[in-house]
Design a protein around this motif. Structure first.
Motif, PDB file in Angstrom:
ATOM      1  N   ARG A  57     -93.413 -17.851-110.056  1.00 59.52           N
ATOM      2  CA  ARG A  57     -94.058 -16.573-110.370  1.00 59.52           C
ATOM      3  C   ARG A  57     -93.638 -15.549-109.322  1.00 59.52           C
ATOM      4  N   HIS A  58     -93.750 -14.272-109.668  1.00 59.12           N
ATOM      5  CA  HIS A  58     -93.426 -13.215-108.715  1.00 59.12           C
ATOM      6  C   HIS A  58     -94.531 -13.123-107.663  1.00 59.12           C
ATOM      7  N   VAL A  59     -94.150 -12.972-106.407  1.00 52.28           N
ATOM      8  CA  VAL A  59     -95.107 -12.851-105.314  1.00 52.28           C
ATOM      9  C   VAL A  59     -94.827 -11.566-104.550  1.00 52.28           C
ATOM     10  N   ASN A  60     -95.874 -10.770-104.337  1.00 53.83           N
ATOM     11  CA  ASN A  60     -95.775  -9.534-103.559  1.00 53.83           C
ATOM     12  C   ASN A  60     -96.336  -9.762-102.161  1.00 53.83           C
ATOM     13  N   TYR A  61     -95.876  -8.969-101.196  1.00 55.23           N
ATOM     14  CA  TYR A  61     -96.559  -8.927 -99.911  1.00 55.23           C
ATOM     15  C   TYR A  61     -97.854  -8.125-100.082  1.00 55.23           C
ATOM     16  N   GLY A  62     -98.945  -8.618 -99.517  1.00 53.28           N
ATOM     17  CA  GLY A  62    -100.194  -7.862 -99.484  1.00 53.28           C
ATOM     18  C   GLY A  62    -100.288  -7.132 -98.159  1.00 53.28           C
ATOM     19  N   VAL A  63    -100.117  -5.815 -98.187  1.00 50.35           N
ATOM     20  CA  VAL A  63    -100.054  -5.053 -96.936  1.00 50.35           C
ATOM     21  C   VAL A  63    -101.112  -3.954 -96.916  1.00 50.35           C
ATOM     22  N   PRO A  64    -101.635  -3.633 -95.731  1.00 52.73           N
ATOM     23  CA  PRO A  64    -102.564  -2.502 -95.615  1.00 52.73           C
ATOM     24  C   PRO A  64    -101.858  -1.199 -95.987  1.00 52.73           C
ATOM     25  N   PRO A  65    -102.534  -0.285 -96.670  1.00 49.25           N
ATOM     26  CA  PRO A  65    -101.921   0.986 -97.072  1.00 49.25           C
ATOM     27  C   PRO A  65    -101.878   1.999 -95.932  1.00 49.25           C
ATOM     28  N   ILE A  66    -101.353   1.559 -94.792  1.00 50.16           N
ATOM     29  CA  ILE A  66    -101.250   2.400 -93.602  1.00 50.16           C
ATOM     30  C   ILE A  66     -99.829   2.280 -93.079  1.00 50.16           C
ATOM     31  N   LYS A 122     -97.994  -4.411 -92.623  1.00 53.22           N
ATOM     32  CA  LYS A 122     -97.438  -5.762 -92.530  1.00 53.22           C
ATOM     33  C   LYS A 122     -98.509  -6.757 -92.975  1.00 53.22           C
ATOM     34  N   PRO A 123     -98.104  -7.818 -93.687  1.00 53.42           N
ATOM     35  CA  PRO A 123     -99.103  -8.744 -94.234  1.00 53.42           C
ATOM     36  C   PRO A 123     -99.944  -9.446 -93.187  1.00 53.42           C
ATOM     37  N   GLU A 124     -99.408  -9.601 -91.953  1.00 52.55           N
ATOM     38  CA  GLU A 124    -100.208 -10.275 -90.925  1.00 52.55           C
ATOM     39  C   GLU A 124    -101.371  -9.412 -90.430  1.00 52.55           C
ATOM     40  N   TYR A 125    -101.348  -8.106 -90.759  1.00 50.13           N
ATOM     41  CA  TYR A 125    -102.439  -7.214 -90.354  1.00 50.13           C
ATOM     42  C   TYR A 125    -103.490  -7.021 -91.455  1.00 50.13           C
ATOM     43  N   ALA A 126    -103.332  -7.685 -92.586  1.00 52.14           N
ATOM     44  CA  ALA A 126    -104.200  -7.428 -93.737  1.00 52.14           C
ATOM     45  C   ALA A 126    -105.669  -7.730 -93.440  1.00 52.14           C
ATOM     46  N   SER A 127    -105.943  -8.891 -92.835  1.00 53.68           N
ATOM     47  CA  SER A 127    -107.337  -9.255 -92.554  1.00 53.68           C
ATOM     48  C   SER A 127    -107.959  -8.321 -91.528  1.00 53.68           C
ATOM     49  N   MET A 128    -107.248  -8.067 -90.435  1.00 52.02           N
ATOM     50  CA  MET A 128    -107.781  -7.201 -89.384  1.00 52.02           C
ATOM     51  C   MET A 128    -108.074  -5.804 -89.926  1.00 52.02           C
TER      52      MET A 128
END
Length: 371
Positions: free
Chosen positions: A342-351, A356-362
């Motif tokens: 399946r296609h996978v996107n990076y989940g990134v903050p809209p900033i 970057k995906p490693e900053y999504a939770s913070m």
């Protein structure tokens, strides 16, 4: 703490992060200080060395206060998926006559659901709507201003074991903190990286950390299903360490060199300088095979978790990958996407500066705290 600043604590699987920040221009964040402390982490829903967690917080708050001199009276603490649970339920509010729906009506609806679910063993940390249904059968995601004689709602509730909260509250008392508010880390992350339009359909958010992978199915403003398993990026590092007889730090440096799309022959090597300043060279094809082996295991586990929710239409759900466990491996996302078919996107903050995906939770925790 000044009125416009918030302090958040992100409890990761290998690091604890503390951030003091305020809202910047155009929805950005003004980071006053960000401090990160390594610790033993958690595994299968328990802290690996619970007695040492207090020492990690001692270091973290000492570092924060060395940079931020104002009093911190309140903190927001993100609760990881492994320490929380999702309950989906429904509720109906009859107005008895045609009524213009207001915010207070929804608050009444949510408060009743919270009262119904909370008990002596769990604490409710979020009650959020998945969707609403008006008395004419219309499904809406924002009912404010609509006229109806009743409103129904599908609602997502995130709960946390009270023992978990009591344990952390005791640790925080020594830092002169007056109030602790707990936030669902997967929910905050999902609401921040996914647009409202995306969330009108079911989205899958996969956060691969150091030791744990969390999977959340998100619709509307709520999580409709959540699960996790204890595999992550450090397992890949451990595999490389064992395969090439490297220290964990050297294996970590090797992992940063990996490019999954490379298909070099036996004469191609990854080269890097070890912690002892020695030049290390390992075969590119074997290193890639080692990483591919573990990524396939993680991808298969993700597929099994997805099947726990539904086998129907899952291939059509948008998938977003966050965390640093896989996203920092060059080609890691695409390799996992091929395993998942399946296609996978990076989940990134809209900033722009933190996309970057490693900053999504913070960033998700910061955004929720500042609201």
């Amino acid at each position: 703490m000044t009125k416009d600043n918030v302090t958040i604590i992100e409890i990761g699987t290998s690091k604890i992060t503390g951030v003091v920040a305020s809202r910047g221009v155009n929805g950005t964040f003004n980071i006053i200080t960000k401090q990160v402390v390594d610790y033993e982490g958690y595994y299968e829903g328990e802290f690996v060395v619970q007695d040492r967690l207090g020492l990690a917080f001692d270091v973290l708050f000492s570092q924060i206060r060395s940079m931020y001199k104002n009093k911190i009276s309140k903190i927001f603490v993100g609760v990881p998926a492994e320490f929380s649970n999702v309950i989906c339920t429904s509720a109906v509010y009859n107005f008895n006559s045609i009524h213009i729906i207001k915010n207070k009506d929804l608050t009444y609806l949510f408060d009743n659901v919270e009262e119904r679910i909370k008990d002596n063993d769990v604490e409710v940390i979020s009650v959020t709507p998945i969707s609403y249904v008006l008395d004419d059968g219309r499904k809406v995601y924002d009912p404010i201003g609509n006229k109806a004689s009743k409103i129904g709602a599908d609602i997502s509730v995130v709960t946390v074991d009270k023992d978990f909260i009591s344990f952390l509250n005791k640790l925080f008392t020594k830092y002169d903190i007056e109030q602790v508010e707990y936030l669902s880390e997967p929910l905050c992350e999902s609401l921040f990286i996914l647009s409202p339009e995306d969330r009108e359909r079911t989205c899958v958010v996969i956060n691969v950390g150091a030791l744990t992978t969390d999977i959340s199915f998100v619709r509307g403003n709520g999580i409709i299903f959540m699960t996790s398993f204890s595999l992550g990026g450090e397992h890949i590092t451990k595999d490389l360490s064992e395969a090439f007889d490297l220290s964990f730090d050297d294996a970590f440096h090797l992992k940063k060199k990996i490019v999954m799309s490379l298909e070099g022959g036996e004469e191609y090597n990854y080269e890097f300088t070890s912690a002892s300043k020695a030049l290390i060279s390992v075969p590119q094809d074997i290193a890639n095979e080692v990483v591919a082996y573990r990524l396939e295991i993680i991808a298969n586990a993700i597929n099994e978790c997805i099947k726990l929710y539904s086998n129907d239409n899952v291939k059509y759900f948008p998938v977003y990958l966050t965390g640093a466990g896989i996203t920092k491996i060059k080609g890691g996302k695409d390799f996992v996407a091929s395993c998942l078919d399946r296609h996978v996107n990076y989940g990134v903050p809209p900033i722009p500066t933190m996309d970057k995906p490693e900053y999504a939770s913070m960033c998700g925790l910061l955004n929720s705290a500042l609201k």
